[in-house]
Motif scaffolding. Structure first.
Motif, PDB file in Angstrom:
ATOM      1  N   GLY A  52       0.978  -1.259   0.003  1.00 48.18           N
ATOM      2  CA  GLY A  52      -0.024   0.036  -0.144  1.00 48.18           C
ATOM      3  C   GLY A  52       0.750   1.246   0.104  1.00 48.18           C
ATOM      4  O   GLY A  52       0.531   2.590   0.286  1.00 48.18           O
ATOM      5  N   LEU A  53       2.041   1.278  -0.340  1.00 45.59           N
ATOM      6  CA  LEU A  53       3.043   2.002  -0.429  1.00 45.59           C
ATOM      7  C   LEU A  53       2.822   3.005  -1.774  1.00 45.59           C
ATOM      8  O   LEU A  53       3.470   4.030  -1.822  1.00 45.59           O
ATOM      9  CB  LEU A  53       4.545   1.830   0.278  1.00 45.59           C
ATOM     10  CG  LEU A  53       4.645   1.323   1.443  1.00 45.59           C
ATOM     11  CD1 LEU A  53       6.091   1.103   1.581  1.00 45.59           C
ATOM     12  CD2 LEU A  53       4.011   2.144   2.564  1.00 45.59           C
ATOM     13  N   ALA A  72      -5.626  -3.895 -10.473  1.00 48.26           N
ATOM     14  CA  ALA A  72      -6.423  -3.813  -9.132  1.00 48.26           C
ATOM     15  C   ALA A  72      -5.541  -4.867  -8.302  1.00 48.26           C
ATOM     16  O   ALA A  72      -4.723  -5.884  -8.876  1.00 48.26           O
ATOM     17  CB  ALA A  72      -7.625  -4.920  -9.144  1.00 48.26           C
ATOM     18  N   VAL A  73      -5.085  -4.287  -7.075  1.00 50.67           N
ATOM     19  CA  VAL A  73      -4.452  -5.074  -6.237  1.00 50.67           C
ATOM     20  C   VAL A  73      -5.290  -5.384  -4.993  1.00 50.67           C
ATOM     21  O   VAL A  73      -5.863  -4.155  -4.288  1.00 50.67           O
ATOM     22  CB  VAL A  73      -3.033  -4.224  -5.680  1.00 50.67           C
ATOM     23  CG1 VAL A  73      -2.288  -4.838  -4.458  1.00 50.67           C
ATOM     24  CG2 VAL A  73      -2.387  -3.711  -6.808  1.00 50.67           C
ATOM     25  N   THR A 102     -10.015  -3.793  -2.213  1.00 49.37           N
ATOM     26  CA  THR A 102      -8.730  -3.080  -3.076  1.00 49.37           C
ATOM     27  C   THR A 102      -7.797  -2.475  -1.895  1.00 49.37           C
ATOM     28  O   THR A 102      -8.229  -1.921  -0.969  1.00 49.37           O
ATOM     29  CB  THR A 102      -9.432  -1.841  -3.968  1.00 49.37           C
ATOM     30  OG1 THR A 102     -10.191  -2.562  -4.807  1.00 49.37           O
ATOM     31  CG2 THR A 102      -8.496  -0.979  -4.615  1.00 49.37           C
ATOM     32  N   VAL A 103      -6.459  -2.623  -1.954  1.00 45.86           N
ATOM     33  CA  VAL A 103      -5.513  -2.171  -1.117  1.00 45.86           C
ATOM     34  C   VAL A 103      -5.329  -0.419  -1.317  1.00 45.86           C
ATOM     35  O   VAL A 103      -5.374   0.058  -2.524  1.00 45.86           O
ATOM     36  CB  VAL A 103      -4.189  -2.340  -1.621  1.00 45.86           C
ATOM     37  CG1 VAL A 103      -2.973  -1.610  -0.744  1.00 45.86           C
ATOM     38  CG2 VAL A 103      -4.276  -3.983  -0.999  1.00 45.86           C
ATOM     39  N   SER A 104      -5.711   0.305  -0.403  1.00 44.01           N
ATOM     40  CA  SER A 104      -5.467   1.630  -0.404  1.00 44.01           C
ATOM     41  C   SER A 104      -4.535   2.436   0.444  1.00 44.01           C
ATOM     42  O   SER A 104      -4.644   3.511   0.170  1.00 44.01           O
ATOM     43  CB  SER A 104      -6.937   2.298  -0.066  1.00 44.01           C
ATOM     44  OG  SER A 104      -7.256   1.900   1.266  1.00 44.01           O
TER      45      SER A 104
END
Ligand code: ADP
Ligand code: ADP
Length: 227
Positions: free
Chosen positions: A56-57, A64-65, A71-73
């Motif tokens: 998430g960096l 999409a991750v 979803t990673v935010s």
């Protein structure tokens, strides 16, 4: 079900003069809960970028991750990262470095001390608990980094060449210790390295990346007896 999944992920770093770098192109894979997946490829193929996306960096340019279907935010304590340059706090002792995330999470002192004692035991650093990082060898610093990552009991460990700067013999020892910890804790591990031997020794599954642009070329199940 997939714990981590990437779907058609592209990552481009734009630069101010209009040119840019395509670090990752059309990356798709998933990691199941409890799996140990290694990603191997040459320097510059996008391994650090890949780990930073899952951590998430960084955000993907497209695709999409997801972790646990969401979803990673941004960063989360559930996805702990371990870096090559360990990034310990030099002004904190080994014990304080390990406890750092627990302090942040507001864990009461007594529980914190118990948990830190367990971790010191786990990584074999009980006798070094009151020392500062500068007094430690490279291998010991990496053990502190690992214990610090484990402190908050994340489901996922994201490891970016964590043993890249230690000598070959220490690396072997640390690899064995990491596998023991993985077997003991059931964590899900995503581990990137440029060292093919390391990738094969550690992973259940090996994803091979190529450079320019960074793509996954192959996915192999590793069927070699681990140490
Ligand atoms: P690896 O970890 O496999 O060495 P990286 O993910 O660090 O690969 O880098 C992949 C590519 O993206 C390289 O060409 C690198 O120079 C470029 N890159 C990485 N980070 C940045 C950044 N912050 N800005 C611009 N380019 C970057
Ligand atoms: P490694 O090879 O150990 O993965 P690098 O030395 O490629 O790491 O990169 C170290 C840091 O510098 C990373 O945070 C990466 O994102 C950043 N970086 C790499 N290449 C570039 C670049 N061309 N421009 C800006 N930042 C970069």
């Amino acid at each position: 079900a997939a714990l981590i999944s990437l779907e058609n992920v592209d990552k481009r770093y734009e630069s101010t003069n209009g040119s840019g770098t395509d670090a990752l192109t059309n990356i798709s894979f998933s990691v199941a809960s409890g799996e140990f997946v290694t990603v191997v490829g040459p320097s510059g193929c996008g391994k650090t970028t890949l780990i930073r996306l899952v951590g998430g960096l960084e955000s993907p340019t497209s695709g999409a991750v997801r972790v646990d279907g969401r979803t990673v935010s941004g960063p989360s304590p559930n996805r702990a990262m371990v870096f090559q340059e360990h990034r310990l706090f030099p002004w904190l002792t080994v014990r304080e470095n390990i406890a750092f995330g627990l302090v942040e999470a507001g864990v009461p002192e007594r529980t914190r001390t118990e948990r830190t004692d367990e971790l010191l035991e786990l990584v074999g650093l009980v006798e070094y608990s009151d020392m500062y990082p500068t007094a430690l060898s490279g291998g010991m610093k990496q053990r502190v980094g690992l214990a610090r990552a484990l402190a908050v009991d994340p489901d996922i460990l994201l490891m970016d060449e964590p043993f890249g700067s230690v000598d070959a013999q220490t690396r072997r020892t640390l690899q064995g210790e990491l596998l023991d910890i993985w077997r003991e804790t059931g964590k899900t591990v995503l581990f990137v390295t440029h060292d093919v031997e390391e990738a094969v020794r550690l992973g259940d599954r090996l994803l091979v990346m190529q450079n320019n642009p960074g793509r996954i070329r192959n996915s192999l199940d590793v069927d070699i007896a681990r140490p």
